[in-house]
Design a protein around this motif. Structure first.
Motif, PDB file in Angstrom:
ATOM      1  N   ASP A 142      39.540  73.953 -30.606  1.00 35.61           N
ATOM      2  CA  ASP A 142      39.529  72.604 -30.202  1.00 35.61           C
ATOM      3  C   ASP A 142      39.670  71.342 -31.107  1.00 35.61           C
ATOM      4  OD1 ASP A 142      38.481  73.754 -27.885  1.00 35.61           O
ATOM      5  OD2 ASP A 142      36.559  73.498 -28.200  1.00 35.61           O
ATOM      6  N   GLY A 143      40.848  71.521 -31.986  1.00 34.86           N
ATOM      7  CA  GLY A 143      41.214  70.514 -32.805  1.00 34.86           C
ATOM      8  C   GLY A 143      40.405  70.352 -34.117  1.00 34.86           C
ATOM      9  N   TRP A 144      40.082  69.354 -34.435  1.00 37.03           N
ATOM     10  CA  TRP A 144      39.148  69.094 -35.829  1.00 37.03           C
ATOM     11  C   TRP A 144      37.987  69.468 -35.556  1.00 37.03           C
ATOM     12  CZ3 TRP A 144      42.378  68.454 -39.780  1.00 37.03           C
ATOM     13  CH2 TRP A 144      43.419  67.681 -39.672  1.00 37.03           C
ATOM     14  N   ARG A 145      37.244  69.176 -34.279  1.00 34.13           N
ATOM     15  CA  ARG A 145      36.069  69.831 -34.104  1.00 34.13           C
ATOM     16  C   ARG A 145      35.740  71.293 -34.723  1.00 34.13           C
ATOM     17  NH1 ARG A 145      33.184  73.175 -31.656  1.00 34.13           N
ATOM     18  NH2 ARG A 145      34.699  74.343 -30.555  1.00 34.13           N
ATOM     19  N   GLY A 146      36.789  72.265 -34.495  1.00 35.78           N
ATOM     20  CA  GLY A 146      36.668  73.560 -35.196  1.00 35.78           C
ATOM     21  C   GLY A 146      36.767  73.533 -36.712  1.00 35.78           C
ATOM     22  N   VAL A 147      37.391  72.466 -36.937  1.00 38.44           N
ATOM     23  CA  VAL A 147      37.298  72.535 -38.765  1.00 38.44           C
ATOM     24  C   VAL A 147      36.036  72.117 -39.007  1.00 38.44           C
ATOM     25  CG1 VAL A 147      38.316  71.370 -40.645  1.00 38.44           C
ATOM     26  CG2 VAL A 147      39.659  71.960 -38.618  1.00 38.44           C
ATOM     27  N   VAL A 148      35.609  71.041 -38.672  1.00 34.14           N
ATOM     28  CA  VAL A 148      34.194  70.304 -38.785  1.00 34.14           C
ATOM     29  C   VAL A 148      33.024  71.627 -38.611  1.00 34.14           C
ATOM     30  CG1 VAL A 148      32.570  68.566 -38.341  1.00 34.14           C
ATOM     31  CG2 VAL A 148      35.065  67.980 -38.549  1.00 34.14           C
TER      32      VAL A 148
ATOM     33  N   ASP B  55      35.061  66.372 -48.092  1.00 30.86           N
ATOM     34  CA  ASP B  55      34.139  67.195 -48.747  1.00 30.86           C
ATOM     35  C   ASP B  55      33.684  68.471 -48.236  1.00 30.86           C
ATOM     36  OD1 ASP B  55      34.851  65.797 -51.080  1.00 30.86           O
ATOM     37  OD2 ASP B  55      33.075  64.703 -51.409  1.00 30.86           O
ATOM     38  N   ASN B  56      33.069  67.973 -47.108  1.00 30.29           N
ATOM     39  CA  ASN B  56      32.545  69.006 -46.175  1.00 30.29           C
ATOM     40  C   ASN B  56      33.407  69.894 -45.593  1.00 30.29           C
ATOM     41  OD1 ASN B  56      29.879  68.360 -46.304  1.00 30.29           O
ATOM     42  ND2 ASN B  56      30.043  66.711 -45.020  1.00 30.29           N
ATOM     43  N   ILE B  57      34.607  69.490 -45.364  1.00 30.09           N
ATOM     44  CA  ILE B  57      35.525  70.424 -44.715  1.00 30.09           C
ATOM     45  C   ILE B  57      36.411  71.023 -45.681  1.00 30.09           C
ATOM     46  CG2 ILE B  57      38.137  70.157 -44.129  1.00 30.09           C
ATOM     47  CD1 ILE B  57      37.454  67.510 -42.270  1.00 30.09           C
ATOM     48  N   ALA B  58      36.370  70.738 -47.113  1.00 28.28           N
ATOM     49  CA  ALA B  58      36.799  71.754 -47.981  1.00 28.28           C
ATOM     50  C   ALA B  58      36.105  72.893 -48.199  1.00 28.28           C
ATOM     51  CB  ALA B  58      36.937  70.858 -49.480  1.00 28.28           C
ATOM     52  N   LYS B  59      34.628  72.625 -48.234  1.00 30.24           N
ATOM     53  CA  LYS B  59      33.467  73.637 -48.168  1.00 30.24           C
ATOM     54  C   LYS B  59      33.618  74.606 -47.191  1.00 30.24           C
ATOM     55  CE  LYS B  59      30.220  70.582 -50.565  1.00 30.24           C
ATOM     56  NZ  LYS B  59      29.189  69.840 -50.096  1.00 30.24           N
ATOM     57  N   THR B  60      33.765  74.026 -46.086  1.00 34.34           N
ATOM     58  CA  THR B  60      34.023  75.042 -44.723  1.00 34.34           C
ATOM     59  C   THR B  60      35.126  75.896 -44.938  1.00 34.34           C
ATOM     60  OG1 THR B  60      32.866  73.283 -43.527  1.00 34.34           O
ATOM     61  CG2 THR B  60      33.924  75.063 -42.355  1.00 34.34           C
ATOM     62  N   LEU B  61      36.171  75.334 -45.351  1.00 35.07           N
ATOM     63  CA  LEU B  61      37.674  76.045 -45.511  1.00 35.07           C
ATOM     64  C   LEU B  61      37.248  77.010 -46.641  1.00 35.07           C
ATOM     65  CD1 LEU B  61      40.039  73.250 -45.064  1.00 35.07           C
ATOM     66  CD2 LEU B  61      39.405  74.801 -43.320  1.00 35.07           C
TER      67      LEU B  61
ATOM     68  N   TYR C 272      36.810  62.736 -39.849  1.00 34.06           N
ATOM     69  CA  TYR C 272      35.734  62.023 -40.550  1.00 34.06           C
ATOM     70  C   TYR C 272      34.660  61.600 -40.281  1.00 34.06           C
ATOM     71  CZ  TYR C 272      39.453  62.041 -44.502  1.00 34.06           C
ATOM     72  OH  TYR C 272      40.168  62.576 -45.673  1.00 34.06           O
ATOM     73  N   GLU C 273      34.317  61.886 -39.036  1.00 34.58           N
ATOM     74  CA  GLU C 273      33.234  61.424 -38.395  1.00 34.58           C
ATOM     75  C   GLU C 273      31.928  62.636 -38.409  1.00 34.58           C
ATOM     76  OE1 GLU C 273      34.170  59.514 -34.678  1.00 34.58           O
ATOM     77  OE2 GLU C 273      35.254  58.045 -35.734  1.00 34.58           O
ATOM     78  N   GLY C 274      30.848  62.266 -37.968  1.00 31.61           N
ATOM     79  CA  GLY C 274      29.714  63.410 -37.949  1.00 31.61           C
ATOM     80  C   GLY C 274      29.116  63.912 -39.260  1.00 31.61           C
ATOM     81  N   GLU C 275      28.055  64.566 -39.190  1.00 27.99           N
ATOM     82  CA  GLU C 275      27.438  65.072 -40.428  1.00 27.99           C
ATOM     83  C   GLU C 275      28.326  66.047 -41.400  1.00 27.99           C
ATOM     84  OE1 GLU C 275      23.335  67.109 -40.051  1.00 27.99           O
ATOM     85  OE2 GLU C 275      23.262  65.051 -39.125  1.00 27.99           O
ATOM     86  N   ARG C 276      28.909  66.628 -40.562  1.00 24.42           N
ATOM     87  CA  ARG C 276      29.807  67.689 -41.206  1.00 24.42           C
ATOM     88  C   ARG C 276      31.185  67.507 -41.461  1.00 24.42           C
ATOM     89  NH1 ARG C 276      28.478  73.275 -38.265  1.00 24.42           N
ATOM     90  NH2 ARG C 276      29.556  74.169 -39.966  1.00 24.42           N
TER      91      ARG C 276
END
Lengths: 342, 342, 342, 342
Positions: free
Chosen positions: A39-45, A84-90, A76-80
């Motif tokens: 589902d697009g950026w949702r899945g990244v976040v 920075d958060n995305i870098a951590k998740t990846l 860029y929206e939402g808590e996660r």
């Protein structure tokens, strides 16, 4: 290297062909590993991933839609959200980079993430053909074919009843689908966002075609704005309360055209059928080639760019070239088509 | 000015759309008059003309074939052929110039006539996409769509019976239809005139796909020549007398593939269905635009040239640029597709 | 004998094939002469005729619409209407009888004229398949194919976005198109005029499909009436003023379904594309056979009847058998389809 | 109860829709359990089964071919064949009965097994429409649509080049596809196995059409036998050695027609594309309904019968009614079509 792939924004015929092209080239010619991002950026976040091997992409070139799902989430929206958060998740999932397949919003986000240090490669996707820096985008040819086929059908009804048929096609900000499908189907008027027209100008073209014994066909982009719509309704003595409100611009034009020209007029809103189903051969080839070249670009480390079509070649362009302004229909292309109206 | 229009060589979806484009633009934007020339150069040589006004081109953009008829007559042959005779015939009918819509042979004749003083403007037509100096020619996209649709159908049979399906498509000297349709349909081998292959190389790709659980799809251009066909038949112990002789190359490959791989194999020769019927939207738009620009070129006196597609634009090029060498599939385009085979 | 042919009511793929069948059989097997009557009963009343020989029907089996034009004129209305006036007009033009191709209204008028002494033969025409006394009517199969193809496309969008798609199809009084297209496309709910449903029942089916991971597809006939629509809007707290008024029932259902189920929902009104364009092979064969048998019936003097399809045969039935009640979807056919919902 | 489902013989659009219909009805309306039997009777004999739940049949109504695979194995042959062995195999896997979807050979085997004590229910499958006891069989309508579309395309080439086009369609023993597609496409001659013709009769029809200014279209069933083919070749002075041997009857007729009539003639063998790909809406509905009713029949214990279409209903008939004689084209149906030839 492990690469995540996402599809974002409205669906489009050819998305699956891109995914298949990337995965086949990446796994057989190189040693890349892939994961699907849901589902697009949702899945990244949210860190929502699915397996994406050769097995999952089997037979996908002809399948419409996207097996990865899509959404309009902003990364860029939402808590996660946020770089920075995305870098951590990846990092947590050992994903080295992302291929983002999407339109203007998606590519703008990709550009920003890229500048914030995330490795992102873009693949342009727009059924409206509104992105600069690519001659055509996949999905557009399929949409034009569907719209043209629909108009071929509408014309037999128009001819049998001596009616004016109004066909509303997709195109929120640009008129490419209307221009091409209208030219292909032999329209007598084409109304696009780029070329303001009054109802009297449209009616004049309808009358001219009708006077030559033709059943007039009017093609209108969903994003076309009539000069003075409200005035037109009240001027023509049409009941403002009965003016269609939630229908498309096509529904709104039809009663006005009928009122002015005296020609019975019917509107059809083609809607979602333009963006679904099996892609045309042109779109399958374009999408597959974009996918193949995206795999090459990753191996070349060409992050921060997108793959695009120029003439018969696939090239790489920086995100900025595709962003900013939309790819609108230039006036000379409209005038070219207008020579056919009469 | 009075202009004759002719269509020459094999028919092609989009011919009628070109004719309509020329006539509509020429009569409404300029003051041109048109006559139809029957059956290509035969009509020029024999002075066989038909009326060609706005009325005759009504509704033509979606109609396959050519209302003018076509033939393979050479304008320099026969008693009434040759530039001098033709000049007299045209003068006698007050025809100021000719628009010749055709392929390599037609454009070569147009070039020669042009150098001999006849006013000729060319419009490139080749379903095989084998002409240089134009990115695409109309008819090609329609053919690729028809071939792709046919292969989508063949694949369900292949899958149900675990068979290898061989599809022979058009392409006497170049492999563009095979390349694009094969890529669109997910072929496991593409055999084109530009890339020589032995039967063992083809069989290896079939076996590889079969081993991965796929029903192999082999796409072959009619002009593909197998390295050592006769030897292959005798090596494999196949009865030379039973070797299909008048069938296409697809018919000849199938028994060899079956013999070597042990996979049941069936051939289908798509044949003439690829060149008939209603043009795709892409071809209607391309053909219509070429017609519109041909009318402009006449008014500009741009004789001795042809209109062509470059990127998203229609341009003018001298005949020579289109002649001489064919537009073959470059090796990198074949290799690009080959990455999908496995 | 000289026979007039007319087409009346909404256009329908196959009308031209009927005309061609009658004229070819009538002129080559018998010695009948034909005239075309323009725009249905209007042409009878006003004596507006056109030539109708073998030449005019050339190539017509695949052409949608009607070359004769159509209207909704009632032959008993107006100054020149009524059986006596019509008898005089026909006598004046030496027309011995009429073949009337049309739906319920047309056949009712034909029946009345027939009882008033005019020689009329009927051919049933209804895209909705709402006429009794014929198993199927031409145009229906084409409409179902178009609707099914559209829904196949809608589903890929539904799947990619996890949306509920609502497709509104034709069917003012009967649900045959919705039933067949819904069954063919794998719908999760089918709403037809014959089977009253509340919004909560529809929503339950949508929720059930969604809970199984499917993107729900709801097919609705244009003539479907929701039990308690107004109450539903106010109950669900939706702004009554924003309720789509001039759109179709599909537009009205979508916001309600979204509100109740929480599943994003989009509606598409297929509209006029269902009745235009080239007929399916089934409809061409059916229409052609009806035409051939109509010519036979005339020679047999079988006036006051209509030709119809029973099983695989074409038969003759008195007008009354087709009139009175509509051919509605029987409950067992709806229940049969409902077994697929969930 | 646990039921095995198999598909046998040539593939056919609609097989998957039958499977889906059976499984959805059987699992949601009744309490049946299903297993898929791989590759027709081979899977029964060898005990090769696959899971077949609601999940496996998702989205199948539009997918061509068969997910179960198919073969031409005879269940009475081989070491593990015969009723006793099969009974043991089924008992060992706790399979209570079999649904066999297939043509004449399959249903004959099913009949024999049934008489030998195995519980078998039949579903008729024949793309040629050659089975008695059912008005139509699924796959036929799709094949006719594909053949008709192909002929529409061939005609534009014929018209442009003033050529005779020969189209060979499927139909080994019966001419239904040729009859319907030929009627739908406006053929000038239809050659079917049921109606013997000499080359001079065919040529006369070609000449008649050509003399009227038409480009003749000849449709021929693959099973058509020309009266005196060898004599025709030597009579016409055609090189017997060059007579196409492995091509179809269409390839063999074309040179003869050209030789006799003097009209340039080209043949196209439509081949496997007629049996593949997505089913038409008619076939999806028919196949789905057969599947639904097969589930009912099982619950009713109606073993030893097959489900079939009569008019608009699905009925049950004993195997014998479908076997023995083929459903050939009756003479009056051929004569009906012949009235259109000229």
């Amino acid at each position: 290297m492990k690469i995540g792939i996402l599809t974002s924004g409205g669906d489009c015929p050819g998305l699956n062909a891109v995914i298949r092209g990337v995965v086949l080239k990446g796994t057989t010619s190189y040693d890349l590993e892939f994961v699907g991002i849901r589902d697009g950026w949702r899945g990244v976040v949210e860190g929502d991933f699915m397996p994406l091997t050769r097995h999952e992409v089997k037979g996908l070139s002809k399948i419409g839609g996207t097996i990865l799902g899509t959404s309009r989430t902003n990364p860029y929206e939402g808590e996660r959200g946020g770089a920075d958060n995305i870098a951590k998740t990846l990092y947590g999932h050992k994903i080295d980079g992302i291929i983002a397949i999407g339109g203007e919003g998606t590519l703008a986000a990709a550009d920003r993430l890229s500048k914030d240090g995330i490795k992102v490669l873009g693949v342009p996707k727009t059924i409206d053909n509104d992105l600069r820096a690519t001659d055509y985008s996949f999905g557009f040819d399929t949409a034009v074919n569907i719209a043209t086929d629909a108009m071929d059908r509408l014309r037999t009804t128009g001819d049998s009843h001596q009616r004016c048929m109004v066909a509303e096609v997709m195109g929120r900000h640009v008129g490419w689908i209307a221009l091409h499908a209208g030219m292909a189907a032999g329209a007598h008027a084409i109304c696009i966002p780029e070329v303001p027209m009054s109802i009297d100008e449209i009616a004049a073209q309808v009358t001219s075609a009708h006077d030559r014994g033709r059943a007039p066909l009017v093609v209108v982009s969903e994003g076309f704005k009539l000069k003075g719509m409200d005035e037109a309704y009240s001027d023509k003595g049409l009941d403002a309360f009965n003016r269609p409100r939630l229908g498309g611009i096509g529904d709104q034009l039809a009663p006005l055209i009928e009122q002015i020209t005296g020609v019975e007029t019917r509107a059809t809103i083609l809607g979602h059928i333009q963006r679904g189903g099996s892609p045309s051969a042109f779109d399958r080839v374009l999408a597959t080639r974009l996918g193949l070249h995206a795999a090459d670009a990753i191996v070349d480390g060409a992050w921060g760019q997108m793959v695009a079509m120029k003439g018969t070649d696939i090239v790489r362009v920086p995100f900025e070239e595709a962003l900013g302004e939309l790819n609108t229909v230039p006036r000379y292309r409209y005038d070219e088509a207008a020579a056919l109206f009469g």
